[in-house]
Design a protein around this motif. Structure first.
Motif, PDB file in Angstrom:
ATOM      1  N   LEU A  64      -1.454   0.341 -12.613  1.00  0.00           N
ATOM      2  CA  LEU A  64      -2.104   1.527 -13.184  1.00  0.00           C
ATOM      3  C   LEU A  64      -1.179   2.740 -13.166  1.00  0.00           C
ATOM      4  O   LEU A  64      -1.345   3.669 -13.959  1.00  0.00           O
ATOM      5  N   TYR A  65      -0.210   2.726 -12.245  1.00  0.00           N
ATOM      6  CA  TYR A  65       0.677   3.888 -12.090  1.00  0.00           C
ATOM      7  C   TYR A  65       2.094   3.627 -12.577  1.00  0.00           C
ATOM      8  O   TYR A  65       2.807   4.564 -12.952  1.00  0.00           O
TER       9      TYR A  65
ATOM     10  N   GLU B 133      -5.576  -7.114  -5.500  1.00  0.00           N
ATOM     11  CA  GLU B 133      -6.052  -5.771  -5.866  1.00  0.00           C
ATOM     12  C   GLU B 133      -4.962  -4.713  -5.727  1.00  0.00           C
ATOM     13  O   GLU B 133      -4.954  -3.710  -6.453  1.00  0.00           O
ATOM     14  N   LEU B 134      -3.997  -4.945  -4.815  1.00  0.00           N
ATOM     15  CA  LEU B 134      -2.880  -4.003  -4.688  1.00  0.00           C
ATOM     16  C   LEU B 134      -1.938  -4.122  -5.878  1.00  0.00           C
ATOM     17  O   LEU B 134      -1.420  -3.114  -6.375  1.00  0.00           O
TER      18      LEU B 134
ATOM     19  N   ARG C   4      -3.574  -2.319  -8.712  1.00  0.00           N
ATOM     20  CA  ARG C   4      -3.441  -0.860  -8.608  1.00  0.00           C
ATOM     21  C   ARG C   4      -2.038  -0.401  -8.998  1.00  0.00           C
ATOM     22  O   ARG C   4      -1.863   0.634  -9.630  1.00  0.00           O
TER      23      ARG C   4
ATOM     24  N   GLU D 241       0.831  -1.205   0.000  1.00  0.00           N
ATOM     25  CA  GLU D 241       0.000   0.000   0.000  1.00  0.00           C
ATOM     26  C   GLU D 241       0.864   1.254   0.000  1.00  0.00           C
ATOM     27  O   GLU D 241       0.579   2.222  -0.711  1.00  0.00           O
TER      28      GLU D 241
ATOM     29  N   VAL E 100       2.547   1.654  -3.486  1.00  0.00           N
ATOM     30  CA  VAL E 100       1.572   2.101  -4.486  1.00  0.00           C
ATOM     31  C   VAL E 100       1.180   3.556  -4.235  1.00  0.00           C
ATOM     32  O   VAL E 100       0.987   4.326  -5.186  1.00  0.00           O
ATOM     33  N   GLU E 101       1.080   3.947  -2.975  1.00  0.00           N
ATOM     34  CA  GLU E 101       0.692   5.324  -2.661  1.00  0.00           C
ATOM     35  C   GLU E 101       1.720   6.328  -3.165  1.00  0.00           C
ATOM     36  O   GLU E 101       1.363   7.431  -3.598  1.00  0.00           O
TER      37      GLU E 101
ATOM     38  N   HIS F 154      -3.189  -9.116 -16.452  1.00  0.00           N
ATOM     39  CA  HIS F 154      -3.496  -7.679 -16.513  1.00  0.00           C
ATOM     40  C   HIS F 154      -2.805  -7.019 -17.706  1.00  0.00           C
ATOM     41  O   HIS F 154      -3.408  -6.196 -18.409  1.00  0.00           O
TER      42      HIS F 154
ATOM     43  N   ARG G 123       0.942   6.635  -6.803  1.00  0.00           N
ATOM     44  CA  ARG G 123      -0.343   7.327  -7.013  1.00  0.00           C
ATOM     45  C   ARG G 123      -0.186   8.827  -6.824  1.00  0.00           C
ATOM     46  O   ARG G 123      -0.687   9.629  -7.629  1.00  0.00           O
TER      47      ARG G 123
END
Length: 418
Positions: free
Chosen positions: A159-160, A152-153, A156, A122, A125-126, A198, A129
């Motif tokens: 995506l970045y 799900e992490l 995510r 998290e 990923v943050e 993905h 993001r």
């Protein structure tokens, strides 16, 4: 601890990850008052973008605290090293600051495992993001993902990030269980499989979007953008020499990874002895030339049509004195000489000295005329390496001359390498 002190610790801790590093450079600095700049101490390394451009990355760990006790890792839980931890905002600040000063073009971020795999992921990923959404950062981002984290992490993260990587660490399940008992091979492979799904889905969606006709709007022509997911793909890393695994097994594992998960790269990192090492680890690092030979063999599998089994001899180890392509040619004399003017591309790619671009130039040139020795020189082909293995309009090698031209050093001289 101030930000500079954290940077010194966590940039140094990240240097063992070879998945984006350019190794072999000479350490330089300007501490003696001469010259300008430095190539170490700041965590800046070089990588290559999907289009081949060399880019500079800020390469750091979010933290070198770690719950795992992998015996080969200097940041393992039982290691007596100085610890530090960045906050999310500190990594964002450092990345933007280096980027605005034109020191870097992107970020490589990894981390030790703190609290849990999900919590750590998290945080990683943050960082990405915030850079993308809050600061509109458009530079390159490579995230080292944690296989035990929730799916799900991982979704995510893609995506970045431009590229994601999951380190398989060691080539066999037995070695991983022995040296890194907390690592879960099943989780690593499941996460690689999820990332491939993905990535493949995003590519298919992009193809569908591009196949649709353009939507015309008054004053503009636009198309709904396709979704992105780790456009530069995924990679992994294996440590070489920390266990007794031979090169044949390493290359076989790499071939399976490429085939099953469509990896962009498998990186090979020669084991480096660490302070307070466990008795199970070797006392010396393997010869660096072994790492180099594995990269050469990997290249042959990816771009030259070789199978892993045919690159390594029966003894299972690559020859340290001869590059793998030449070693294969010497072991298969019945395949040579190759007629440069008639042989298909697949055969030409197996000729020592002929690279992919050189073969393409040869195929174009021979449409116009029968090639001779001088033509190879004009095509920037290393003639001395190539001639013992090819036929040309004015050249046909004799077997004895071929053996003399490519004779490797006497085996008795190898003792100095070990």
């Amino acid at each position: 601890m101030n930000l500079n002190a954290k940077l010194a610790i966590l940039a140094d801790a990240a240097k063992y990850d070879a998945s984006c590093a350019s190794s072999g450079g000479r350490a330089r600095d300007s501490l003696d008052g001469r010259g300008v700049g430095s190539n170490d101490g700041t965590g800046i390394c070089h990588s290559y973008a999907p289009d081949g451009r060399c880019i500079s990355l800020l390469k750091i760990l979010l933290t070198n605290w770690c719950q795992y006790d992998c015996l080969y890792c200097v940041n393992r839980a039982s290691s007596n090293v100085q610890r530090a931890r960045f906050t999310v905002d500190e990594v964002v600040h450092l990345t933007l600051d280096f980027y605005r000063r034109n020191c870097i073009e992107g970020l490589f971020l990894s981390s030790g495992i703190i609290r849990s795999a999900d919590y750590t992921m998290e945080q990683v990923v943050e960082v990405a993001r915030k850079l993308r959404e809050e600061h509109d950062f458009r530079g390159y981002i490579h995230l080292k993902t944690i296989p035990e984290a929730a799916p799900e992490l991982l979704a995510r993260a893609g995506l970045y990030a431009d590229r994601l990587s999951i380190n398989i660490e060691l080539p066999t399940i037995a070695s991983l269980q022995s040296l890194a008992p907390e690592k879960d091979v099943g989780a690593i492979k499941r996460s690689m499989a999820r990332l491939r799904v993905h990535i493949d889905d995003a590519k298919e969606a992009k193809r569908e979007v591009e196949a649709k006709p353009l939507t015309f709007v008054p004053g503009a022509t636009k198309r709904t953008p396709a979704p992105h997911f780790a456009a530069a793909g995924q990679s992994t890393q294996m440590i070489v020499g920390a266990d007794a695994t031979d090169d044949a097994t390493i290359l076989s594992t790499s071939a399976q990874l490429y085939g099953s998960y469509n990896l962009k790269r498998v990186y090979y990192s020669a084991f480096s002895p660490i302070p307070h090492a466990a008795p199970a680890l070797p006392l010396k690092a393997p010869p660096l030339v072994r790492e180099h030979r594995l990269y050469q063999a990997d290249w042959l599998m990816r771009f030259y049509g070789f199978e892993a089994a045919e690159i390594t001899p029966q003894k299972g180890m690559l020859d340290l004195d001869v590059d793998p392509k030449l070693a294969w040619a010497l072991a298969n004399p019945e395949r040579f000489p190759v007629d440069v003017n008639r042989a298909p591309k697949e055969q030409l790619l197996r000729v020592p000295g002929l690279g992919v671009k050189a073969v393409d130039r040869v195929l174009q040139a021979r449409r116009v005329r029968r090639l001779r020795t001088d033509d190879l020189k004009r095509l920037h082909v290393p003639v001395r390496k190539v001639l013992p293995f090819v036929e040309l309009a004015d050249h046909r090698p004799r077997a004895e001359a071929t053996r003399r031209a490519v004779q490797p050093p006497a085996r008795a001289e190898q003792g100095v390498l070990f």
